[in-house]
Design an enzyme around this catalytic site. Structure first.
Site, PDB file in Angstrom:
ATOM      1  N   SER A 294       0.772  -1.144   0.021  1.00 51.97           N
ATOM      2  CA  SER A 294       0.110  -0.056   0.052  1.00 51.97           C
ATOM      3  C   SER A 294       0.742   1.267   0.162  1.00 51.97           C
ATOM      4  O   SER A 294       0.423   2.333  -0.505  1.00 51.97           O
ATOM      5  CB  SER A 294      -0.764  -0.102   1.268  1.00 51.97           C
ATOM      6  OG  SER A 294      -0.208  -0.105   2.536  1.00 51.97           O
ATOM      7  N   GLY A 344      -5.403   4.796  -1.863  1.00 53.18           N
ATOM      8  CA  GLY A 344      -6.712   4.875  -1.355  1.00 53.18           C
ATOM      9  C   GLY A 344      -7.831   5.480  -2.291  1.00 53.18           C
ATOM     10  O   GLY A 344      -9.006   5.864  -2.037  1.00 53.18           O
ATOM     11  N   GLY A 346      -9.142   3.392  -4.875  1.00 48.82           N
ATOM     12  CA  GLY A 346      -9.874   2.257  -5.363  1.00 48.82           C
ATOM     13  C   GLY A 346     -11.287   2.366  -4.914  1.00 48.82           C
ATOM     14  O   GLY A 346     -11.728   2.825  -3.507  1.00 48.82           O
ATOM     15  N   CYS A 349     -11.623   0.565  -1.148  1.00 45.40           N
ATOM     16  CA  CYS A 349     -10.526   1.102  -0.446  1.00 45.40           C
ATOM     17  C   CYS A 349     -10.688   2.125   0.346  1.00 45.40           C
ATOM     18  O   CYS A 349     -11.208   3.231   0.037  1.00 45.40           O
ATOM     19  CB  CYS A 349      -9.259   1.631  -1.285  1.00 45.40           C
ATOM     20  SG  CYS A 349      -7.716   1.871  -0.612  1.00 45.40           S
ATOM     21  N   MET A 433      -7.947  -6.004  -0.819  1.00 46.56           N
ATOM     22  CA  MET A 433      -6.983  -6.653  -0.228  1.00 46.56           C
ATOM     23  C   MET A 433      -6.760  -6.204   1.296  1.00 46.56           C
ATOM     24  O   MET A 433      -5.967  -6.983   1.805  1.00 46.56           O
ATOM     25  CB  MET A 433      -5.725  -6.815  -0.857  1.00 46.56           C
ATOM     26  CG  MET A 433      -5.950  -7.396  -2.433  1.00 46.56           C
ATOM     27  SD  MET A 433      -6.630  -9.067  -2.496  1.00 46.56           S
ATOM     28  CE  MET A 433      -5.395  -9.863  -1.699  1.00 46.56           C
ATOM     29  N   GLY A 434      -7.125  -5.090   1.807  1.00 45.98           N
ATOM     30  CA  GLY A 434      -6.900  -4.658   2.789  1.00 45.98           C
ATOM     31  C   GLY A 434      -8.236  -4.635   3.683  1.00 45.98           C
ATOM     32  O   GLY A 434      -8.219  -4.320   4.938  1.00 45.98           O
ATOM     33  N   ARG A 448       0.901  -6.896   2.905  1.00 45.21           N
ATOM     34  CA  ARG A 448       0.584  -5.642   1.858  1.00 45.21           C
ATOM     35  C   ARG A 448       0.306  -4.272   2.658  1.00 45.21           C
ATOM     36  O   ARG A 448       0.723  -3.254   2.295  1.00 45.21           O
ATOM     37  CB  ARG A 448      -0.574  -5.687   1.056  1.00 45.21           C
ATOM     38  CG  ARG A 448      -0.599  -4.547  -0.044  1.00 45.21           C
ATOM     39  CD  ARG A 448      -1.856  -5.002  -0.883  1.00 45.21           C
ATOM     40  NE  ARG A 448      -1.781  -4.171  -2.223  1.00 45.21           N
ATOM     41  CZ  ARG A 448      -2.139  -2.951  -2.298  1.00 45.21           C
ATOM     42  NH1 ARG A 448      -2.648  -2.243  -1.270  1.00 45.21           N
ATOM     43  NH2 ARG A 448      -1.962  -2.397  -3.417  1.00 45.21           N
TER      44      ARG A 448
END
Length: 534
Positions: A294, A344, A346, A349, A433-434, A448
């Site tokens: 990230s 940030g 997406g 996100c 993915m976060g 990540r």
């Protein structure tokens, strides 16, 4: 006859100049997104088919369309990567697998892909019944399937069920197992598949080491719909399908490496243990590695970048993510072949909300691209791509390609199964993915975001969501490509290089959009409407 240079001279006449240059637009220092501006039209003297989208995503890696699929576990595995490469882009296999070997296996599927070959066909086992074949037909639309010892590719082939074996077999509406499905031969849902199938000794077979032309010739000579491909041990390796072979003529833009294999990328995290993953995916033939973080300006990223460049100097590396010129300089100085831009932006996100860190994507792409392009390093704009017009806007700000996550989620080729959501809408799961879901699935997703597996408190930087079914990428990707070509034609540029030069020289003009201008530019003042894009 009007010449393009005549139009350009009018544009350079101050009394006739509209809009502003990209440098004037970005000089205001406020964070701009793609939706905050439009590009003014130029002069058209060429057809849309004359627009070239060829671009570099690293110093040495060229693709024919500026499209990259994101390394997310609900977006890119081998199926997506294959389609992306067939249409001139490239797919980046995500790293959220239980084992490094699993990721390497996905890369291998892409590299071993041959036109018309299905590398992972749905198989039946020796213990399967007629009901199982009917379910495959209902769920996936396939009218035939290979039968192997244990129902997997790589197992010994024992037969094949074809459409001819099921032409007159029908299920009742309820699909009950006890209901006869044929009035002939006493075939019922519980009839063993071994009784219905054509045994392997009666099949025409291809060999995995045969040249594609030889297998295709066998398929045509014997008028087959499907040709099982086996190895020396008689184990199923793939299925050559006539229908897919016919589709192969439709991919003139496919991205190939020097060996004639489809291009493929893979994502690795910054943990020291990931060096083993790097070795495995490189061994599988990966063309480009993306260091997935990230925040790319870290000692961990630098260590991984150095390892890759020292151990595998032939492999191209895209480092990131970064959003400032200082971050870009750090990674370029360490040997990065390309950069990934975005933090940030997406759709799934929440980094900017939760961490209070990030940058508006339009501004980030412009600032980093100005520096990176001076040093000959291409950038990939990652995040914030809502529609085809946003791709054109990202390129106008200096991006060599765009990375898409949400735009490709819920396509047929994206990992995961469809299910019915509220209101009877067909959807697929899509997660950042976060997100906690992704972090709980495997530790690599935590890496990540610099989160240790042992941490009791995890701070999510993404959400889990559902996306409406978009259909197949075989329709969606061509729509994106043609949309970008039309946009560039309206701007009056024939190629990405021409586009970049005219933007830098101030020939292509921009205009910022007010809130009302944004509303006006969308669908408005209608009672109801249907938005069909392709």
């Amino acid at each position: 006859m009007v010449r393009p240079e005549d139009f350009n001279s009018l544009e350079l006449d101050n009394s006739l100049t509209d809009g502003e240059t990209v440098h004037e637009m970005m000089a205001h220092k406020a964070g701009l997104t793609y939706n905050d501006f439009n590009i003014l039209p130029g002069f058209i003297n060429f057809g849309v088919h004359d627009v070239s989208l060829e671009t570099n995503i690293t110093k040495d890696l060229k693709i024919k369309a500026p499209l990259v699929s994101s390394p997310m576990d609900t977006v890119t595995e081998s199926g997506m990567a294959i389609v992306m490469a067939l249409y001139g882009g490239i797919g980046i296999i995500h790293g959220n697998f239980p084992k490094p070997e699993d990721q390497a296996a996905e890369v291998l599927k892409v590299k071993r892909f041959k036109q018309g070959y299905v590398m992972q066909p749905h198989c039946l086992s020796r213990d399967s019944t007629a009901f199982d074949m009917i379910q495959i037909k209902k769920k996936y639309g396939y009218t035939g399937a290979p039968v192997t010892e244990d129902g997997r590719v790589g197992s010994k082939l024992i037969g094949m069920v074809t459409s001819r074996d099921f032409d007159f077999i029908t299920m009742d509406v309820a699909g009950q197992k006890g209901t006869p499905i044929s009035d002939t031969n006493d075939v019922t849902p519980t009839t063993p598949i071994t009784r219905i199938m054509v045994s392997v000794d009666q099949l025409h077979l291809g060999h995995i080491n045969d040249a594609p032309e030889l297998s295709q010739k066998k398929l045509k000579e014997h008028r087959l719909g499907k040709l099982p491909i086996v190895n020396d041990n008689g184990e199923l390796c793939a299925l050559l399908c006539r229908s897919d072979l016919l589709k192969a003529r439709d991919y003139p833009m496919a991205s190939y490496d020097s060996k004639g294999q489809l291009l493929c990328g893979a994502a690795v995290n910054t943990r020291g243990e990931s060096q083993y993953t790097v070795d495995r995916v490189v061994e599988a033939g990966v063309d480009v590695l993306i260091i997935d973080s990230s925040n790319g300006s870290s000692t961990y990223q630098i260590s991984m970048l150095r390892y890759i460049k020292e151990k595998h100097p032939h492999v191209q590396v895209i480092a990131g993510n970064v959003v400032t010129r200082a971050q870009a300089k750090l990674l370029i100085d360490q040997g990065a072949d390309g950069l990934r831009i975005g933090m940030g932006s997406g759709s799934i996100c929440i980094t900017q909300d939760v961490m209070a860190v990030g940058r508006a994507q339009g501004t980030a792409v412009y600032d980093v691209a100005r520096y990176a392009n001076q040093r000959g390093i291409p950038i990939v704009a990652d995040g914030g791509i809502r529609d085809v017009g946003y791709i054109t806007k990202a390129i106008s700000l200096g991006a060599s390609a765009v990375m898409m996550g949400g735009l490709l989620a819920a396509t047929t080729e994206a990992p995961g199964e469809y299910f019915w959501g509220p209101g009877g809408v067909r959807v697929k799961k899509y997660r950042g993915m976060g997100s906690l879901d992704a972090m709980e699935a495997h530790a690599s997703s935590q890496d990540r975001y610099f989160t240790a597996e042992s941490d009791q408190i995890k701070v999510a930087q993404g959400v889990s969501a559902t996306m409406k079914d978009r259909g197949s990428c075989h329709k969606f990707i061509p729509y994106l490509i043609r949309g970008v070509q039309h946009g560039m034609q309206d701007i009056g540029v024939r190629s990405l290089r021409d586009f970049r030069e005219k933007v830098d020289n101030g020939i292509v003009k921009f205009e910022r959009r007010s809130t009302n201008a944004q509303l006006e530019g969308g669908v408005h003042s209608l009672h109801s409407f249907e938005k069909r894009l392709y």
